[in-house]
Design an enzyme around this catalytic site. Structure first.
Site, PDB file in Angstrom:
ATOM      1  N   SER A   1       0.823  -1.140   0.077  1.00 14.86           N
ATOM      2  CA  SER A   1      -0.119  -0.171   0.044  1.00 14.86           C
ATOM      3  C   SER A   1       1.001   1.238  -0.046  1.00 14.86           C
ATOM      4  O   SER A   1       1.913   1.149   0.179  1.00 14.86           O
ATOM      5  CB  SER A   1      -0.721  -0.157   1.264  1.00 14.86           C
ATOM      6  OG  SER A   1      -1.385   1.414   1.523  1.00 14.86           O
TER       7      SER A   1
ATOM      8  N   TYR B   1      -2.755  -0.283  10.305  1.00 16.40           N
ATOM      9  CA  TYR B   1      -2.934  -0.751   9.120  1.00 16.40           C
ATOM     10  C   TYR B   1      -1.517  -0.402   8.517  1.00 16.40           C
ATOM     11  O   TYR B   1      -0.908  -1.288   7.661  1.00 16.40           O
ATOM     12  CB  TYR B   1      -4.034  -0.193   8.303  1.00 16.40           C
ATOM     13  CG  TYR B   1      -4.154  -0.582   6.904  1.00 16.40           C
ATOM     14  CD1 TYR B   1      -4.675  -1.755   6.424  1.00 16.40           C
ATOM     15  CD2 TYR B   1      -3.714   0.401   5.932  1.00 16.40           C
ATOM     16  CE1 TYR B   1      -4.607  -2.173   5.135  1.00 16.40           C
ATOM     17  CE2 TYR B   1      -3.763   0.033   4.462  1.00 16.40           C
ATOM     18  CZ  TYR B   1      -4.247  -1.208   4.131  1.00 16.40           C
ATOM     19  OH  TYR B   1      -4.166  -1.690   2.981  1.00 16.40           O
TER      20      TYR B   1
HETATM   21  N1  LIG Z   1      -8.747  -0.510  -1.322  1.00 10.00           N
HETATM   22  C1  LIG Z   1      -7.492   0.178  -1.117  1.00 10.00           C
HETATM   23  O1  LIG Z   1      -7.695   1.439  -0.931  1.00 10.00           O
HETATM   24  C2  LIG Z   1      -6.205  -0.491  -0.872  1.00 10.00           C
HETATM   25  C3  LIG Z   1      -5.100   0.383  -0.831  1.00 10.00           C
HETATM   26  C4  LIG Z   1      -3.785  -0.250  -0.857  1.00 10.00           C
HETATM   27  C5  LIG Z   1      -3.611  -1.692  -0.594  1.00 10.00           C
HETATM   28  N2  LIG Z   1      -4.928  -2.105  -0.525  1.00 10.00           N
HETATM   29  C6  LIG Z   1      -4.945  -3.879  -0.242  1.00 10.00           C
HETATM   30  O2  LIG Z   1      -5.149  -4.432  -1.566  1.00 10.00           O
HETATM   31  C7  LIG Z   1      -5.517  -5.655  -0.722  1.00 10.00           C
HETATM   32  C8  LIG Z   1      -6.889  -6.182  -1.463  1.00 10.00           C
HETATM   33  O3  LIG Z   1      -7.887  -5.424  -0.744  1.00 10.00           O
HETATM   34  P1  LIG Z   1      -9.074  -4.702  -1.619  1.00 10.00           P
HETATM   35  O4  LIG Z   1      -8.894  -3.236  -1.552  1.00 10.00           O
HETATM   36  O5  LIG Z   1      -9.269  -5.354  -2.769  1.00 10.00           O
HETATM   37  O6  LIG Z   1     -10.408  -5.046  -0.695  1.00 10.00           O
HETATM   38  P2  LIG Z   1     -11.396  -6.358  -0.621  1.00 10.00           P
HETATM   39  O7  LIG Z   1     -12.248  -6.149  -1.811  1.00 10.00           O
HETATM   40  O8  LIG Z   1     -11.954  -6.141   0.703  1.00 10.00           O
HETATM   41  O9  LIG Z   1     -10.640  -7.410  -0.854  1.00 10.00           O
HETATM   42  C9  LIG Z   1      -9.960  -8.252   0.447  1.00 10.00           C
HETATM   43  C10 LIG Z   1      -9.811  -9.570  -0.078  1.00 10.00           C
HETATM   44  O10 LIG Z   1      -9.151 -10.393   0.991  1.00 10.00           O
HETATM   45  C11 LIG Z   1      -9.751 -11.723   1.512  1.00 10.00           C
HETATM   46  N3  LIG Z   1      -9.663 -11.691   2.954  1.00 10.00           N
HETATM   47  C12 LIG Z   1      -9.683 -10.663   3.834  1.00 10.00           C
HETATM   48  N4  LIG Z   1      -9.612 -11.241   4.906  1.00 10.00           N
HETATM   49  C13 LIG Z   1      -9.479 -12.446   4.731  1.00 10.00           C
HETATM   50  C14 LIG Z   1      -9.300 -13.763   5.655  1.00 10.00           C
HETATM   51  N5  LIG Z   1      -9.036 -13.497   7.196  1.00 10.00           N
HETATM   52  N6  LIG Z   1      -9.017 -14.917   5.286  1.00 10.00           N
HETATM   53  C15 LIG Z   1      -9.070 -14.870   3.532  1.00 10.00           C
HETATM   54  N7  LIG Z   1      -9.196 -13.871   3.129  1.00 10.00           N
HETATM   55  C16 LIG Z   1      -9.377 -12.628   3.329  1.00 10.00           C
HETATM   56  C17 LIG Z   1     -11.208 -10.981   1.274  1.00 10.00           C
HETATM   57  O11 LIG Z   1     -12.226 -12.251   0.975  1.00 10.00           O
HETATM   58  P3  LIG Z   1     -13.064 -12.452   1.965  1.00 10.00           P
HETATM   59  O12 LIG Z   1     -13.718 -11.383   2.628  1.00 10.00           O
HETATM   60  O13 LIG Z   1     -14.180 -13.340   1.100  1.00 10.00           O
HETATM   61  O14 LIG Z   1     -12.488 -13.431   2.892  1.00 10.00           O
HETATM   62  C18 LIG Z   1     -11.100 -10.484  -0.214  1.00 10.00           C
HETATM   63  O15 LIG Z   1     -11.135 -11.341  -1.233  1.00 10.00           O
HETATM   64  C19 LIG Z   1      -5.196  -5.920   0.693  1.00 10.00           C
HETATM   65  O16 LIG Z   1      -4.182  -6.359   0.917  1.00 10.00           O
HETATM   66  C20 LIG Z   1      -5.349  -4.299   1.012  1.00 10.00           C
HETATM   67  O17 LIG Z   1      -4.774  -4.172   2.085  1.00 10.00           O
HETATM   68  C21 LIG Z   1      -6.118  -1.820  -0.703  1.00 10.00           C
END
Ligand SMILES: NC(=O)c1ccc[n+]([C@@H]2O[C@H](COP(=O)([O-])OP(=O)(O)OC[C@H]3O[C@@H](n4cnc5c(N)ncnc54)[C@H](OP(=O)(O)O)[C@@H]3O)[C@@H](O)[C@H]2O)c1
Length: 238
Positions: free
Chosen positions: A137, A150
């Site tokens: 991130s 975070y």
């Molecule tokens: N959105 C942003 O602004 C942003 C910015 C920088 C980095 N990121 C990073 O990008 C990555 C993906 O996030 P996203 O933004 O795409 O959000 P998201 O749509 O909520 O995706 C998160 C994914 O992780 C899975 N997950 C969460 N907790 C889990 C657990 N305990 N066991 C197994 N799977 C789990 C979720 O699946 P289930 O809920 O089905 O388990 C979902 O598929 C993360 O590492 C996040 O920190 C996001």
């Protein structure tokens, strides 16, 4: 680079960035194993995407993570790409935040991410090649108020990635950390209304923007490694 026929494991592929990466890799002809907890949603994606298998489960459960990896290897005959993407967020002032939620986040963002990296590198070493993509991130190198825990987890991912890059030089294995700014995904569903936590950006990134960067990193000639790709919404001043 032709990605056709390569095999990838993607964690956190039920929604957001992981799902967009799965869709892009599927389009490029990559064989997929996808994971996440929401089993029905995951099964639907696997049905829709060509050559894709769903293995649902809780990634911070060590037994599940180990089993996921073993089954992904057995299913594909060997992995070329691991996208270490599952993650969650907890926000708030440290004296008010639900500390158990913070600890659960640490188990996913740090413990599980380290375990998946460990399994991936061990597997890639046996093959003499492979590409590990860690989803970091912009908060892996910077901080904002109320989201320090975070940011700490993502700083940990950066530290591991940088050490791995040094350890893996000469091994044939590549590692890339993708560092997005604000992306509109499910990640923020619980904090969207908390004032001042999310940056005020008129047009956030989309998951597809991040997936394009992942494809770009994977698509480099074998002698080229992109250790980090930071991408931000144009108007995010961080
Ligand atoms: N959105 C942003 O602004 C942003 C910015 C920088 C980095 N990121 C990073 O990008 C990555 C993906 O996030 P996203 O933004 O795409 O959000 P998201 O749509 O909520 O995706 C998160 C994914 O992780 C899975 N997950 C969460 N907790 C889990 C657990 N305990 N066991 C197994 N799977 C789990 C979720 O699946 P289930 O809920 O089905 O388990 C979902 O598929 C993360 O590492 C996040 O920190 C996001």
């Amino acid at each position: 680079m032709d990605l056709k026929g390569k095999a990838a494991l993607i964690t956190g592929a039920t929604s957001g960035i992981g799902l967009a990466v799965a869709e892009s890799l599927a389009k490029a002809g990559v064989r997929l194993v996808i994971s996440g907890r929401r089993a029905e949603l995951l099964a639907g994606h696997a049905k829709r995407l060509p050559d894709c298998v769903a293995i649902p489960g809780e990634i911070s459960d060590a037994a599940f993570a180990n089993d996921l990896f073993a089954r992904a290897v057995a299913q594909t005959g060997g992995l070329d790409i691991v996208v270490n993407n599952a993650g969650r967020v907890a926000t708030g002032p440290i004296d008010e935040i639900d500390i158990d939620t913070v600890c659960a986040m640490v188990r996913v963002n740090v413990e599980a991410a380290f375990r998946v990296a460990h399994l991936a590198v061990k597997h890639f070493r046996g093959r003499g090649s492979g590409h590990l993509i860690n989803t970091g991130s912009v908060l892996g190198t910077k901080v904002r108020a109320q989201i320090g825990a975070y940011a700490g987890t993502k700083h940990a991912v950066e530290a591991l990635s940088e050490a791995l890059r040094l350890e893996l030089a000469g091994s044939g294995i590549r590692i890339t950390t993708v560092e997005p700014g604000l992306v509109r995904t499910d990640l923020h569903r619980d904090i969207a209304k908390k004032e001042g936590v999310l940056p005020d950006v008129a047009e956030p990134l989309t998951p597809a923007d991040v997936a394009r960067c992942v494809l770009f990193a994977l698509d480099q000639p074998p002698h080229v490694n992109l250790p980090r790709i930071m991408l931000l919404p144009r108007d995010q001043a961080i």
